[in-house]
Design an enzyme around this catalytic site. Structure first.
Site, PDB file in Angstrom:
ATOM      1  N   SER A  49       0.527  -1.406  -0.060  1.00 35.23           N
ATOM      2  CA  SER A  49      -0.358  -0.035  -0.032  1.00 35.23           C
ATOM      3  C   SER A  49       1.022   1.304  -0.216  1.00 35.23           C
ATOM      4  O   SER A  49       2.004   1.069   0.310  1.00 35.23           O
ATOM      5  CB  SER A  49      -1.261   0.357   1.024  1.00 35.23           C
ATOM      6  OG  SER A  49      -0.301   0.010   2.597  1.00 35.23           O
ATOM      7  N   ASP A  84      -0.814  -1.995  -4.301  1.00 33.99           N
ATOM      8  CA  ASP A  84      -1.990  -2.057  -3.392  1.00 33.99           C
ATOM      9  C   ASP A  84      -2.864  -0.255  -3.550  1.00 33.99           C
ATOM     10  O   ASP A  84      -1.765   0.965  -2.747  1.00 33.99           O
ATOM     11  CB  ASP A  84      -2.022  -2.449  -2.428  1.00 33.99           C
ATOM     12  CG  ASP A  84      -3.315  -3.212  -1.750  1.00 33.99           C
ATOM     13  OD1 ASP A  84      -4.164  -3.878  -2.794  1.00 33.99           O
ATOM     14  OD2 ASP A  84      -3.366  -3.500  -0.613  1.00 33.99           O
TER      15      ASP A  84
HETATM   16  P1  13P Z   1      -8.241  -6.949   4.483  1.00 32.20           P
HETATM   17  O1  13P Z   1      -7.182  -5.882   5.196  1.00 32.20           O
HETATM   18  O2  13P Z   1      -9.641  -6.606   4.675  1.00 32.20           O
HETATM   19  O3  13P Z   1      -8.190  -8.176   4.731  1.00 32.20           O
HETATM   20  O4  13P Z   1      -7.761  -6.661   3.107  1.00 32.20           O
HETATM   21  C1  13P Z   1      -6.531  -6.298   2.908  1.00 32.20           C
HETATM   22  C2  13P Z   1      -6.774  -5.937   1.077  1.00 32.20           C
HETATM   23  O5  13P Z   1      -8.128  -5.840   0.271  1.00 32.20           O
HETATM   24  C3  13P Z   1      -5.747  -5.129   0.633  1.00 32.20           C
HETATM   25  O6  13P Z   1      -6.353  -4.630  -0.881  1.00 32.20           O
END
Ligand code: 13P
Length: 282
Positions: A49, A84
């Site tokens: 991320s 992400d």
């Molecule tokens: P969770 O943290 O709910 O597992 O989701 C992760 C996610 O979708 C990252 O893009």
């Protein structure tokens, strides 16, 4: 081996399994995941991320770390290094220029036309560099890094228009899932999932894997989901194991403390690979 995600997900769709996406937070996290998927012979997607990118010191640092770990640990399974929820063209470009092999552009907070325009710009740049592109339509609920949002289910017609006009490789249609912990039961719209899968003919991505019951995950894979993202669940398993150990252990070396969560994290990775059917699919 660092690879583009396209062939990996086309193969998964053809053979009806999904590839796990695990978010990484630091060197140890990355190492534990790589060691476990190598043992299981599972392909893997390492998700980063923007928050994790800043925490770890930028895209280039992460790319070098992942490439060097793959080399040092003799990892032979296919590994995708994936941005992400990239929030803009410039962030996606930076990840691509640093050597990421896949990016997600998430312009889902904008109107459809603006989402299309931003996504198209990323696709055009990524294609020249052999990088695959995921994009989101509708809104996944819960929080990503610091932003909170309610669920907005993706529409079937908009999903088709969006995929055709952008040329993306994978679509993440929001269909009731949530980032982080669910309040109540997850309510996934499987009819829409199936329709979007058939009409777009793209591998689909399910965000917010934490807390989705195993039977629903299996059903989602039958409906065309080929990549499932997990983050919170790994963090919970790792942190619970560390907290438990620290109650009776006065370790102060960070290498030991981080390692207290190693087997819990690896166990969680293994369970997800088993559930998704990705073992021995490297
Ligand atoms: P969770 O943290 O709910 O597992 O989701 C992760 C996610 O979708 C990252 O893009």
């Amino acid at each position: 081996m660092l690879v583009n995600m396209k062939q990996m997900l086309i193969k998964a769709k053809e053979h009806k399994y999904a590839v796990p996406h695990f978010n990484i937070n630091n060197l140890e996290w990355t190492r534990f995941i790589l060691e476990e998927v190598q043992m299981l012979q599972s392909p893997v997607i390492l998700g980063v991320s923007e928050g994790a990118m800043k925490y770890m010191g930028g895209f280039k640092t992460i790319k070098d770390m992942v490439v060097d770990l793959i080399d040092y640990l003799n990892i032979t399974v296919p590994v995708v290094l994936h941005l992400d929820h990239g929030s803009s063209f410039s962030v996606c470009k930076e990840a691509i220029d640093s050597g990421f092999t896949s990016v997600m552009i998430d312009a889902s907070k904008y109107e459809l036309e603006k989402n299309i325009d931003i996504t198209k710009e990323v696709v055009n740049y990524a294609k020249q560099k052999n990088v695959s592109v995921e994009a989101e339509i509708g809104r996944v609920g819960g929080s990503e890094d610091k932003e909170n949002s309610g669920i907005v289910y993706a529409s079937v017609t908009e999903s088709v228009k969006f995929s055709k006009s952008t040329g993306i490789d994978f679509l993440a249609p929001a269909l009731g899932s949530v980032h982080g912990l669910y309040k109540g039961e997850p309510k996934l719209d499987f009819d829409r999932m199936q329709k979007i899968s058939e009409l777009t003919d793209l591998p689909l991505v399910l965000h917010g894997g934490t807390g989705i019951y195993d039977n629903l995950i299996k059903k989602a894979i039958e409906c065309g989901i080929t990549k499932i993202n997990f983050n919170t669940e790994l963090q919970i398993h790792w942190s619970e194991a560390v907290k438990k150990e620290l109650q009776c252990n006065n370790a102060y070396d960070p290498r030991k403390i981080i390692k207290f969560g190693e087997s819990a994290l690896k166990e969680c990775v293994k369970n997800k690979c088993e559930l998704l059917g990705s073992i021995n699919k490297a």
